[in-house]
Structures are given as structure tokens and as C-alpha cells.
Design a protein around this motif. Structure first.
Motif, PDB file in Angstrom:
ATOM      1  N   GLY A  42     -15.140 -12.565  -6.964  1.00  0.00           N
ATOM      2  CA  GLY A  42     -14.083 -13.199  -8.095  1.00  0.00           C
ATOM      3  C   GLY A  42     -12.637 -12.853  -7.803  1.00  0.00           C
ATOM      4  O   GLY A  42     -12.037 -13.037  -8.691  1.00  0.00           O
ATOM      5  N   LYS A  43     -12.210 -12.226  -6.529  1.00  0.00           N
ATOM      6  CA  LYS A  43     -11.135 -11.760  -6.343  1.00  0.00           C
ATOM      7  C   LYS A  43     -10.526 -12.455  -5.106  1.00  0.00           C
ATOM      8  O   LYS A  43     -11.159 -12.838  -4.363  1.00  0.00           O
ATOM      9  CB  LYS A  43     -10.869 -10.308  -6.586  1.00  0.00           C
ATOM     10  N   GLU A  44      -9.247 -12.539  -4.933  1.00  0.00           N
ATOM     11  CA  GLU A  44      -8.669 -13.107  -4.023  1.00  0.00           C
ATOM     12  C   GLU A  44      -8.676 -12.009  -2.824  1.00  0.00           C
ATOM     13  O   GLU A  44      -8.670 -10.932  -2.940  1.00  0.00           O
ATOM     14  CB  GLU A  44      -7.066 -13.300  -4.150  1.00  0.00           C
ATOM     15  N   ARG A  45      -8.636 -12.448  -1.612  1.00  0.00           N
ATOM     16  CA  ARG A  45      -8.443 -11.459  -0.420  1.00  0.00           C
ATOM     17  C   ARG A  45      -7.240 -10.847  -0.386  1.00  0.00           C
ATOM     18  O   ARG A  45      -6.111 -11.528  -0.558  1.00  0.00           O
ATOM     19  CB  ARG A  45      -8.563 -12.358   0.943  1.00  0.00           C
ATOM     20  N   GLU A  46      -7.289  -9.619  -0.236  1.00  0.00           N
ATOM     21  CA  GLU A  46      -6.039  -8.882  -0.077  1.00  0.00           C
ATOM     22  C   GLU A  46      -5.946  -7.795   0.968  1.00  0.00           C
ATOM     23  O   GLU A  46      -6.867  -7.453   1.770  1.00  0.00           O
ATOM     24  CB  GLU A  46      -6.101  -7.636  -1.466  1.00  0.00           C
ATOM     25  N   LEU A  47      -4.586  -7.785   1.602  1.00  0.00           N
ATOM     26  CA  LEU A  47      -4.276  -6.833   2.652  1.00  0.00           C
ATOM     27  C   LEU A  47      -4.586  -5.252   2.397  1.00  0.00           C
ATOM     28  O   LEU A  47      -4.165  -4.914   1.335  1.00  0.00           O
ATOM     29  CB  LEU A  47      -2.882  -7.071   3.103  1.00  0.00           C
ATOM     30  N   VAL A  48      -5.353  -4.545   3.292  1.00  0.00           N
ATOM     31  CA  VAL A  48      -5.804  -3.390   2.998  1.00  0.00           C
ATOM     32  C   VAL A  48      -4.822  -2.361   4.018  1.00  0.00           C
ATOM     33  O   VAL A  48      -4.470  -1.478   3.649  1.00  0.00           O
ATOM     34  CB  VAL A  48      -7.144  -3.005   3.381  1.00  0.00           C
ATOM     35  N   ALA A  49      -4.987  -2.937   5.315  1.00  0.00           N
ATOM     36  CA  ALA A  49      -4.008  -2.041   5.995  1.00  0.00           C
ATOM     37  C   ALA A  49      -3.543  -2.930   7.518  1.00  0.00           C
ATOM     38  O   ALA A  49      -4.320  -3.846   7.874  1.00  0.00           O
ATOM     39  CB  ALA A  49      -5.046  -0.773   6.422  1.00  0.00           C
ATOM     40  N   ARG A  50      -2.627  -2.478   8.109  1.00  0.00           N
ATOM     41  CA  ARG A  50      -2.117  -3.067   9.230  1.00  0.00           C
ATOM     42  C   ARG A  50      -1.621  -1.996  10.406  1.00  0.00           C
ATOM     43  O   ARG A  50      -0.947  -1.077   9.801  1.00  0.00           O
ATOM     44  CB  ARG A  50      -1.016  -4.003   8.905  1.00  0.00           C
ATOM     45  N   LEU A  86     -14.543   6.930  -0.819  1.00  0.00           N
ATOM     46  CA  LEU A  86     -14.646   5.687  -1.422  1.00  0.00           C
ATOM     47  C   LEU A  86     -15.061   5.652  -2.938  1.00  0.00           C
ATOM     48  O   LEU A  86     -15.567   6.681  -3.295  1.00  0.00           O
ATOM     49  CB  LEU A  86     -15.829   5.064  -0.460  1.00  0.00           C
ATOM     50  N   LYS A  87     -14.435   4.740  -3.428  1.00  0.00           N
ATOM     51  CA  LYS A  87     -14.723   4.256  -4.754  1.00  0.00           C
ATOM     52  C   LYS A  87     -15.423   3.075  -4.996  1.00  0.00           C
ATOM     53  O   LYS A  87     -15.355   2.198  -4.144  1.00  0.00           O
ATOM     54  CB  LYS A  87     -13.408   4.435  -5.449  1.00  0.00           C
ATOM     55  N   PRO A  88     -15.966   2.959  -6.049  1.00  0.00           N
ATOM     56  CA  PRO A  88     -16.832   1.792  -6.581  1.00  0.00           C
ATOM     57  C   PRO A  88     -15.930   0.495  -6.316  1.00  0.00           C
ATOM     58  O   PRO A  88     -16.218  -0.722  -5.884  1.00  0.00           O
ATOM     59  CB  PRO A  88     -17.205   2.073  -8.038  1.00  0.00           C
ATOM     60  N   GLU A  89     -14.476   0.592  -6.782  1.00  0.00           N
ATOM     61  CA  GLU A  89     -13.589  -0.462  -6.833  1.00  0.00           C
ATOM     62  C   GLU A  89     -13.171  -0.881  -5.369  1.00  0.00           C
ATOM     63  O   GLU A  89     -12.526  -1.656  -4.852  1.00  0.00           O
ATOM     64  CB  GLU A  89     -12.364  -0.351  -7.531  1.00  0.00           C
ATOM     65  N   ASP A  90     -13.579  -0.097  -4.181  1.00  0.00           N
ATOM     66  CA  ASP A  90     -13.693  -0.380  -2.703  1.00  0.00           C
ATOM     67  C   ASP A  90     -14.764  -1.586  -2.238  1.00  0.00           C
ATOM     68  O   ASP A  90     -14.614  -1.844  -1.128  1.00  0.00           O
ATOM     69  CB  ASP A  90     -13.909   0.731  -1.891  1.00  0.00           C
ATOM     70  N   THR A  91     -15.647  -1.560  -3.308  1.00  0.00           N
ATOM     71  CA  THR A  91     -16.692  -2.753  -2.904  1.00  0.00           C
ATOM     72  C   THR A  91     -15.868  -4.061  -2.621  1.00  0.00           C
ATOM     73  O   THR A  91     -15.377  -4.797  -3.473  1.00  0.00           O
ATOM     74  CB  THR A  91     -17.699  -2.670  -4.011  1.00  0.00           C
ATOM     75  N   ALA A  92     -16.483  -4.603  -1.545  1.00  0.00           N
ATOM     76  CA  ALA A  92     -15.810  -6.103  -0.852  1.00  0.00           C
ATOM     77  C   ALA A  92     -16.391  -6.291   0.569  1.00  0.00           C
ATOM     78  O   ALA A  92     -17.056  -5.319   1.035  1.00  0.00           O
ATOM     79  CB  ALA A  92     -14.326  -5.826  -1.003  1.00  0.00           C
ATOM     80  N   VAL A  93     -16.164  -7.319   0.922  1.00  0.00           N
ATOM     81  CA  VAL A  93     -16.234  -7.725   2.169  1.00  0.00           C
ATOM     82  C   VAL A  93     -15.031  -7.623   2.952  1.00  0.00           C
ATOM     83  O   VAL A  93     -13.953  -7.936   2.268  1.00  0.00           O
ATOM     84  CB  VAL A  93     -16.799  -9.221   2.281  1.00  0.00           C
ATOM     85  N   TYR A  94     -15.152  -6.821   4.037  1.00  0.00           N
ATOM     86  CA  TYR A  94     -14.010  -6.282   4.556  1.00  0.00           C
ATOM     87  C   TYR A  94     -13.867  -7.176   6.004  1.00  0.00           C
ATOM     88  O   TYR A  94     -14.770  -7.362   6.652  1.00  0.00           O
ATOM     89  CB  TYR A  94     -14.067  -4.918   5.147  1.00  0.00           C
TER      90      TYR A  94
END
Length: 116
Positions: A42-50, A86-94
Motif C-alpha cells: 500500500g505504499k510507494e517504492r522508496e529509496l533505502v540506500a545508494r 530490524l523493525k516491523p516497519e522495515d517489512t517490504a519487498v526490497y
């Protein structure tokens, strides 16, 4: 052709760690900046690290600073994302991503679920 293959995702408890890998092929890996993104339901894809081509410069989203570390091995054509505390809010497809000739190439993604 450009190929990016992520691995290393899974289910982990809060406070745990995972290391993601992205194996690259089809381009001169050592010449390109590589990025990790994530997309939660339900969220947009976001940049994590580069990380820049030689690994001399890295940047992180504020939400992961101090917990995640991006690195690369140009001899193995692989970029990594070490995820600690890690936190529950880190749950995502990476996903890993490379931009070449103004086109973005993406891997298929790897699921990370943080839950007790």
C-alpha cells in the motif's frame, strides 16, 4: 542484457538482522552507482540506500541510518544491504536498481518480513 537478482530475504524477529545480496550481470558493474529500494504494501517504492561505483560514497534514508549498511564487491558484481536492528516497519519487498543510459533496471525483489 542487464540482470539483477536479489536474495537473502526472509522472516526475522524484531531486533534481528538480515543481509541482502544483489548479483548483477550484463553491464560493467564497477562503473555504476547501485541502489536499494523497498516497497511496503500500500505504499510507494522508496529509496533505502545508494552506493557509488567504487564504493567511496554512500547515502541512506533517514529511517534506516545507523541500522543499515550498503556495500559492494566489484570483483563479484554484487551489492549488499546489511540490515540490523530490524523493525516491523522495515517489512517490504526490497529491490536493487541500476540506471544505465537513463533507463532504470530493477531486480525481481526479495521479501523481508519483520514480525514476532
Amino acid at each position: 542484457q542487464v540482470q539483477l537478482v536479489e536474495s537473502g530475504g526472509g522472516l526475522v524477529q524484531p531486533g534481528g538482522s538480515l543481509r541482502l545480496s544483489c548479483a548483477a550481470s550484463g553491464f560493467t558493474f564497477s562503473s555504476y552507482t547501485m541502489s536499494w529500494y523497498r516497497q511496503a504494501p500500500g505504499k510507494e517504492r522508496e529509496l533505502v540506500a545508494r552506493i557509488t561505483s567504487a564504493g567511496g560514497s554512500t547515502s541512506y534514508a533517514d529511517s534506516v541510518k545507523g541500522r543499515f549498511t550498503i556495500s559492494r564487491d566489484n570483483a563479484k558484481n554484487t551489492v549488499y544491504l546489511q540490515m540490523n536492528s530490524l523493525k516491523p516497519e522495515d517489512t517490504a519487498v526490497y529491490y536493487c536498481k541500476v540506471r544505465s543510459n537513463r533507463y532504470d533496471y530493477w531486480g525481481q525483489g526479495t521479501q523481508v518480513t519483520v514480525s514476532s
